[in-house]
Design a protein around this motif. Structure first.
Motif, PDB file in Angstrom:
ATOM      1  N   HIS A   1       6.760  -0.233   6.844  1.00 43.90           N
ATOM      2  CA  HIS A   1       6.635  -1.023   8.075  1.00 43.90           C
ATOM      3  C   HIS A   1       6.972  -0.193   9.316  1.00 43.90           C
ATOM      4  O   HIS A   1       7.193  -0.751  10.393  1.00 43.90           O
TER       5      HIS A   1
ATOM      6  N   ARG B   1       6.577   1.847  12.621  1.00 42.12           N
ATOM      7  CA  ARG B   1       5.601   1.655  13.693  1.00 42.12           C
ATOM      8  C   ARG B   1       5.399   2.903  14.542  1.00 42.12           C
ATOM      9  O   ARG B   1       4.676   2.858  15.548  1.00 42.12           O
TER      10      ARG B   1
ATOM     11  N   SER C   1       1.670   4.843  12.050  1.00 40.40           N
ATOM     12  CA  SER C   1       0.862   3.634  12.273  1.00 40.40           C
ATOM     13  C   SER C   1      -0.617   3.948  12.499  1.00 40.40           C
ATOM     14  O   SER C   1      -1.494   3.203  12.041  1.00 40.40           O
TER      15      SER C   1
ATOM     16  N   GLY D   1      -3.935  -6.216   3.195  1.00 39.94           N
ATOM     17  CA  GLY D   1      -2.560  -6.421   3.611  1.00 39.94           C
ATOM     18  C   GLY D   1      -1.585  -6.225   2.463  1.00 39.94           C
ATOM     19  O   GLY D   1      -0.537  -5.577   2.609  1.00 39.94           O
TER      20      GLY D   1
ATOM     21  N   LYS E   1       1.398  -6.365   4.456  1.00 33.67           N
ATOM     22  CA  LYS E   1       1.113  -6.664   5.862  1.00 33.67           C
ATOM     23  C   LYS E   1       0.350  -7.991   5.970  1.00 33.67           C
ATOM     24  O   LYS E   1      -0.374  -8.388   5.057  1.00 33.67           O
ATOM     25  N   ASP E   2       0.488  -8.653   7.098  1.00 37.78           N
ATOM     26  CA  ASP E   2      -0.278  -9.863   7.354  1.00 37.78           C
ATOM     27  C   ASP E   2      -1.748  -9.504   7.570  1.00 37.78           C
ATOM     28  O   ASP E   2      -2.062  -8.429   8.102  1.00 37.78           O
TER      29      ASP E   2
ATOM     30  N   THR F   1      -3.820 -10.564   9.655  1.00 39.95           N
ATOM     31  CA  THR F   1      -4.187 -10.396  11.064  1.00 39.95           C
ATOM     32  C   THR F   1      -3.855  -8.992  11.554  1.00 39.95           C
ATOM     33  O   THR F   1      -4.537  -8.456  12.441  1.00 39.95           O
ATOM     34  N   THR F   2      -2.815  -8.380  10.973  1.00 34.11           N
ATOM     35  CA  THR F   2      -2.478  -6.993  11.310  1.00 34.11           C
ATOM     36  C   THR F   2      -3.599  -6.058  10.884  1.00 34.11           C
ATOM     37  O   THR F   2      -3.975  -5.131  11.609  1.00 34.11           O
TER      38      THR F   2
ATOM     39  N   SER G   1      -6.626  -6.474  13.199  1.00 36.58           N
ATOM     40  CA  SER G   1      -6.403  -5.786  14.473  1.00 36.58           C
ATOM     41  C   SER G   1      -6.593  -4.282  14.326  1.00 36.58           C
ATOM     42  O   SER G   1      -7.191  -3.628  15.201  1.00 36.58           O
TER      43      SER G   1
END
Length: 470
Positions: A399, A401, A406, A428, A434-435, A437-438, A441
């Motif tokens: 996770h 960033r 990333s 994901g 990961k979600d 939606t991530t 994106s």
């Protein structure tokens, strides 16, 4: 009839691939046993019911169009009769290929489009005449998974008069993922709750054709009465077909406003997000976003297995768990291809009088399996990205960033989505929980950089693809 069918075959030969034509249409012969001189029905011999169902679903429109071009009357119908005489010719053929894509333009109408009957689809158990609903598409046989959960829940709400409704409901997603199924299910559920409900399911293509015909025949008032006052629920499939058709968009705009202000439910589907439909008027795009926009993604592995099981039960096909897993791993693109693969496998098993076991499935689908030396997985792409950016696989799935981690993660997600077609929820999970939606994106970010020809991103993607032989 024999001469007519031969002419139609020549017409069809130029519209299909050689493999599709030789597998599904070339073997067919005319059944003259029940023919009458004044009968306007062409009956073709098929080896079994599976074969007839497949032709009915995927090729009937093409056949009818070819017959009309070849001189058949507009009233000509096509039936199929199961005949043992057809079996040897078909049995000698190789593995049936995927179905031909639907023609980009529809066959000319058999007659002037009836304002009282928008579709030749058979009515469902609750469908009123003219609703146009497909009886096979209901909520009961729709398999729900993470990839379509939002769209399914929204469709159920839109179909109910007791729940909070989303109006309009805009469902978008790729080809063969279940949009048409859901929009039909909305109509069936509404009619189940209220048999007097006036439901109208129509494709944007059909709406356009009816509108043009109404203009040509000075019956536009009747057309408007049908769509603006004659239905309580309007279900429109493939709204992107209206792109570039200014006059039809104008008519639909006023139809939409009339229904919306009368608090009547509107559900539309599209292949893409509203703002991505080219040449669509901004005022229509704005109205599509008044309610809820829900997407459908490619199903993940467990959902694909559940879809296969449901389809096998519906078609009375005995499907072992290991065969279902194998098919779900081979076919990842969409539900339509997944179900088509199962039906083709069942047809071949029946012709060969063999049970559908794992060995038979691998043998039958050998032509569509990826070659082992070229097979690419999510893990392959992850490792290649890590090598290119000199980072650890554990960091890629973490996770963290920091841009050094990333950004490679976004590139890996983009490549997995574009080259493997892996669903957002599944990606994901594969990238450390990961979600979805991530992931969406990330894919959009890299896609935008590539479209803007960012040299660093373009060079990185090309280098990784060369390494993977993509």
């Amino acid at each position: 009839m024999d001469d007519l069918w031969e002419r139609a075959l020549q017409e069809l030969k130029g519209k299909l691939s050689a493999e599709n034509f030789d597998t599904w249409l070339s073997p067919l012969t005319v059944d003259r046993s029940g023919e009458r001189e004044a009968d306007a029905t062409l009956t073709l011999k098929v080896p079994n019911k599976f074969y007839a169902d497949w032709l009915q679903t995927h090729y009937l429109d093409l056949v009818l169009n070819a017959l009309r071009v070849s001189g058949a009357p507009d009233s000509m119908r096509v039936d199929f009769s199961v005949s043992d005489a057809a079996r040897p010719r078909v049995n000698a053929r190789s593995e049936p290929p995927p179905p031909a894509p639907r023609p980009s333009t529809p066959p000319p109408p058999m007659a002037a489009p009836s304002m009282a009957s928008p579709s030749a689809q058979p009515a469902g158990p609750y469908a009123t005449p003219g609703s146009g609903l497909n009886p096979r598409y209901t909520f009961d046989n729709f398999v729900v998974g993470p990839s379509n959960q939002l769209a399914h829940a929204a469709a159920v709400a839109a179909a109910s008069s007791r729940q909070k409704r989303y109006n309009p409901l805009f469902i978008y997603g790729g080809v063969g993922l279940g949009k048409t199924h859901l929009v039909n299910a909305v109509g069936h559920r509404g009619l189940g709750d209220n048999p007097n409900l006036r439901v109208l399911f129509v494709s944007a293509e059909r709406f356009t054709n009816e509108f043009i015909w109404a203009l040509q025949n000075h019956r536009i008032n009747e057309f408007r009465e049908r769509y603006r006052n004659g239905c309580d629920v309007l279900l429109m499939d493939d709204i992107q077909f209206l792109a570039g058709r200014e006059q039809t968009q104008e008519e639909f705009f006023h139809t939409f406003n009339s229904l919306y202000h009368a608090d009547r439910q509107i559900v539309v589907t599209s292949d893409v997000y509203p703002q991505q439909i080219p040449e669509m008027e901004e005022r229509l795009i704005s109205r599509f976003q008044w309610g809820l926009v829900a997407d459908i993604q490619a199903p993940e592995l467990d959902t694909r297995i559940a879809i296969l099981k449901a389809k096998a039960q519906q078609e009375h096909i005995t499907l072992a768990d290991d065969v279902a897993l194998f098919l779900a791993q081979v076919v990842k693109s969409n539900v339509r291809e997944l179900e088509g693969t199962l039906l083709r496998l069942a047809v071949k098993a029946e012709l060969a009088t063999r049970a559908i076991d794992l060995e038979f499935a691998k043998e039958a689908l050998r032509g569509v399996l990826p070659k082992s030396e070229n097979a690419t997985t999510v893990e392959d792409i992850q490792r290649a990205v890590c090598d290119y950016y000199s980072i650890r696989l554990a960091d890629l799935k973490s996770h963290r960033r920091h841009r050094a981690v990333s950004f490679p993660r976004m590139v890996a997600m983009y490549l997995c989505r574009q080259r493997l077609g892996t669903s957002f929820p599944e990606l994901g999970d594969r990238f450390g929980g990961k979600d979805h939606t991530t992931v969406m994106s990330a894919v959009r970010k890299i896609d935008g950089l590539i479209r803007s020809e960012d040299p660093a991103v373009v060079n990185a993607v090309e280098a990784i693809e060369r390494k993977l032989n993509l």
